[in-house]
Design an enzyme around this catalytic site. Sequence first.
Site, PDB file in Angstrom:
ATOM      1  N   ASN A 197     -11.450  56.259  70.674  1.00  0.00           N
ATOM      2  CA  ASN A 197     -11.872  57.246  69.679  1.00  0.00           C
ATOM      3  C   ASN A 197     -12.694  56.570  68.599  1.00  0.00           C
ATOM      4  OD1 ASN A 197      -9.082  56.201  68.601  1.00  0.00           O
ATOM      5  ND2 ASN A 197     -10.087  57.132  66.825  1.00  0.00           N
ATOM      6  N   CYS A 198     -13.587  57.335  67.980  1.00  0.00           N
ATOM      7  CA  CYS A 198     -14.262  56.864  66.780  1.00  0.00           C
ATOM      8  C   CYS A 198     -13.777  57.756  65.632  1.00  0.00           C
ATOM      9  CB  CYS A 198     -15.781  56.923  66.934  1.00  0.00           C
ATOM     10  SG  CYS A 198     -16.438  58.592  67.167  1.00  0.00           S
ATOM     11  N   MET A 199     -14.532  57.892  64.582  1.00  0.00           N
ATOM     12  CA  MET A 199     -14.079  58.657  63.424  1.00  0.00           C
ATOM     13  C   MET A 199     -13.869  60.129  63.758  1.00  0.00           C
ATOM     14  SD  MET A 199     -15.854  59.003  59.662  1.00  0.00           S
ATOM     15  CE  MET A 199     -15.990  57.233  59.489  1.00  0.00           C
ATOM     16  N   ARG A 225     -14.622  61.581  67.207  1.00  0.00           N
ATOM     17  CA  ARG A 225     -14.699  61.934  68.624  1.00  0.00           C
ATOM     18  C   ARG A 225     -13.688  61.187  69.484  1.00  0.00           C
ATOM     19  NH1 ARG A 225     -21.223  61.500  69.848  1.00  0.00           N
ATOM     20  NH2 ARG A 225     -21.941  61.915  67.736  1.00  0.00           N
TER      21      ARG A 225
END
Length: 472
Positions: free
Chosen positions: A25-27, A29
């Site tokens: 995961n990113c911030m 998504r």
Amino acid sequence: MTNSELSNKILELVGGKDNIVTAANCMTRLRLTLKDVSAAQKDEIKKAEGVLGLVQDGNTLQIVVGPGKAKKLMDIFREELGVASVAADWQENKAAMKAGQKQNGLKKALRTIAEIFIPLIPAIIAAGLFNGLASLLGQMMTDKVIAADGFWSLIKTMFSLIGGGFLGYFAIYTGINAAKKFGATEALGGMVGAMSIMAQIVDISKFFGLYNETVPLESVLTTGKGGIMGVIVGVWILAKIERWVRKRVPDVLDLIVTPLVSLFLTAAIFVLAIMPAAGFISDWLVKALSVIINSGNPVVSVISGYVLSAVFLPMVLLGLHHGLIPIYAIQLEKLGGVSLFPVLAMAGAGQVGAAIAIYLKAKKVGNARMRKVIAGALPAGLLGVGEPLIYGVTLPMGKPFVTAGLGAGFGGAYVMFTHVMSIAWGPSGLVAIPLMSNTVGMLNFFIGLVIAYVAGFIITYVGIKDADVANV
């Protein structure tokens, strides 16, 4: 729908746990790389409650769920649903990854650079904020708003200490992360970064007659020459040399011989070739950018600011925005501030204005789903995280994505015209205000945001029909 329910729903719609190669995961998504991307029910994923958008990049699905939520869903994936980082046999994983790699050389290079810098973004933001606050306190002391000694002087010094603790050694952090990416020993990568900022570089430059005593910054070789882009290339060379040496050194001598030989060979190439070459390129790039970005001609400033802000988000969609990160860093090193980031930050503000216009039209035509999506994504957009608005609202509708960009251009034109500079880069909304280099810059950046909000709202409200919103 709870986070647990949404996690289970997404897992079902992507083809189950066995179809997932990697999960991260990113911030904002979830990033799921799949063995068989055709098995994913992409339309159903987009419709799922809590999903704001979906982006496919080869065999990877990027499911936009918003800031904070992405990390919570990934925790559920790993802890409750048993989705590991690698869920299949490594040969299958490699084949799946290869099948999804359809990027050209430029995009691969830009993505590599981005992956080196992305882990550093929290520190870049924090350091920029602390330096910004220190600068603000310094200005307040100059204006005699607060005392120039005592408690406030100590706080200013502490803020400068924290900010300088990162930005002063940016090259070392870059070297470590580049080593992770290229497969070199991380500590050796940090040493390559450290070499670039050591005072001994000047002595070497003088020995070879490459130092300009009159104007040191114009030397062919001097401390910091080539900047972090030179460091990245140097660490890439280190990785190649280290692997070559290790293959030829007996195991019993590896710990001593491999780092010794690898660093000496790398240092020779890095200092005498890479730093001067990278320095020449970065100097040329800054001069070329200065023609449009730092132009003294107000007409050029307004036009370039408008165009850069208006086209930034299409660049994001094409993955070309990763190439801007080293430009930010080069500007920061050469100019002591970044003029490009404040202009491009207006792109997100245009999306905010467009989303507000769509919200009002959605309320008018009774589209409750769209109002709910915008209400959830708008706070993040105001704080500089634009992905939920882009992928959940404007891009799926098409026309608002364009009108938002057109509105953003007006904010970019104002910011460029007023020569706003930032001392770091990060989220592009209201939270970026302290990143501007002085109080006047902070005020002009805020005014630019407001202009982009208003222009994005007006152009979108006029440019789209009620039926466009009702049928989404």
